[in-house]
Motif scaffolding. Structure first.
Motif, PDB file in Angstrom:
ATOM      1  N   ARG A  24       0.835  -1.210   0.000  1.00 16.22           N
ATOM      2  CA  ARG A  24       0.000   0.000   0.000  1.00 16.22           C
ATOM      3  C   ARG A  24       0.867   1.257   0.000  1.00 16.22           C
ATOM      4  N   ARG A  25       1.915   1.274   0.819  1.00 16.34           N
ATOM      5  CA  ARG A  25       2.803   2.438   0.847  1.00 16.34           C
ATOM      6  C   ARG A  25       3.481   2.642  -0.501  1.00 16.34           C
ATOM      7  N   LEU A  28       0.903   4.251  -2.831  1.00 18.44           N
ATOM      8  CA  LEU A  28       0.708   5.657  -2.487  1.00 18.44           C
ATOM      9  C   LEU A  28       1.893   6.513  -2.933  1.00 18.44           C
ATOM     10  N   LYS A  37      -2.624  10.521  -9.835  1.00 19.01           N
ATOM     11  CA  LYS A  37      -3.585  10.038  -8.843  1.00 19.01           C
ATOM     12  C   LYS A  37      -5.020  10.273  -9.304  1.00 19.01           C
ATOM     13  N   SER A 100      -5.647   1.455  -2.524  1.00 15.44           N
ATOM     14  CA  SER A 100      -4.693   2.038  -1.579  1.00 15.44           C
ATOM     15  C   SER A 100      -5.339   3.008  -0.603  1.00 15.44           C
ATOM     16  N   GLU A 101      -6.530   3.529  -0.933  1.00 14.21           N
ATOM     17  CA  GLU A 101      -7.163   4.520  -0.057  1.00 14.21           C
ATOM     18  C   GLU A 101      -8.556   4.081   0.375  1.00 14.21           C
ATOM     19  N   HIS A 252      -8.841  12.244   3.694  1.00 17.89           N
ATOM     20  CA  HIS A 252      -7.990  11.865   2.573  1.00 17.89           C
ATOM     21  C   HIS A 252      -7.700  13.013   1.607  1.00 17.89           C
TER      22      HIS A 252
END
Length: 293
Positions: A24-25, A28, A37, A100-101, A252
């Protein structure tokens, strides 16, 4: 338990997080350029891009499975498999961006979804290689196996979307609980200039938080739960984002145009639900738009 109910148990396994968090990191970090994005999230489209893009590999592979059953159509099946393999790249990129979010449970199921899709993709690449070497029988075995795994993975994706509301507008769900009548939100003078205030819409199926922003004599009223993951917009800020005055979610960073509710910055892709507003004897009145009445 329902047929897909076991997936909720998978989503509850916190032990998966140690393996998931580094991935995930990394995602991102790759999404740090805002333009990349927002492109992958579908902010410019008005809803998530992933469900649109994924139709190409899924449709190609299903069609290839049908054509492979007809010997004279197998060259066309091979071409469709190649198209599906190529289209799997943007499908994976958009899916990773959304994943990821999301919340923890969706991320856990999303990891299972990604692993299954990767296996299916590998099988289809192997099928192409086998067909190129004139090993058509092996190629068909690999592709049908890949189709079965991809179908199971699609079921996981459907559970994430419909059972866990991944990609759905949380604001659209909330606004349906409001009554159809005008809501009295209080005197205009009670609202500070350019700073979100929290009010509650009552009288409907449930109390619904609202975010109210005053700009001079103009007042904008939104459902207070962010369309992305229900973040508290009344605790957010008002900022200029890409030439528009926006209400920014504190969780977010999604930014919504105060004039229209359209997203100007992701991860939100769905618009933020905005209420109709009128002034009556110095008091702010709001009600749901006609499409929800």
């Amino acid at each position: 338990m329902s047929l897909m109910g076991f997936l909720d148990r998978v989503a509850d396994v916190a032990a998966f997080d140690k393996a998931i968090e580094p991935a995930r990191r990394a995602v991102l970090g790759a999404l740090r350029p805002p333009a990349v994005k927002d492109l992958l999230h579908g902010t410019w489209l008005g809803h998530a891009l992933h469900p649109v893009v994924v139709q190409v590999p899924v449709g190609s592979w299903v069609s290839a499975g049908v054509l492979d059953a007809v010997p004279r159509m197998r060259p066309a099946a091979t071409a469709l498999i190649g198209l599906g393999v190529a289209a799997a790249v943007p499908a994976a990129a958009t899916g990773a961006a959304d994943w990821s979010e999301q919340g923890a449970g969706v991320r856990r199921l999303g990891a299972l979804h990604a692993v299954a899709n990767t296996v299916a993709l590998g099988l289809y690449v192997g099928s192409l290689a086998a067909r190129r070497r004139d090993r058509g029988g092996l190629g068909r075995v690999l592709s049908y196996t890949g189709l079965a795994i991809a179908g199971g993975s699609a079921a996981v994706g459907g559970h994430m979307s419909y059972a866990q509301s991944s990609g759905a507008s949380h604001a659209a769900t909330a606004i349906r609980a409001l009554p159809d009548d005008w809501l009295d939100l209080g005197p205009l003078d009670d609202f500070a200039e350019g700073r979100p205030a929290r009010r509650t819409g009552t009288g409907g199926a449930a109390d619904v938080p609202l975010a109210v922003v005053r700009r001079g004599t103009r007042v904008d009223v939104f459902v207070g739960a962010c369309s992305h993951l229900s973040g508290p917009l009344a605790e957010g800020t008002v900022e200029e984002v890409r030439g528009s005055t926006c209400l920014v979610c504190p969780w977010h960073g999604s930014a919504f145009d105060l004039d229209s509710g359209e997203p100007r910055r992701g991860p939100a892709a769905n618009p933020q639900e905005k209420l109709e507003v009128r002034m009556q004897a110095g008091r702010v009145m709001a009600r749901v738009p006609s499409r929800h009445r």
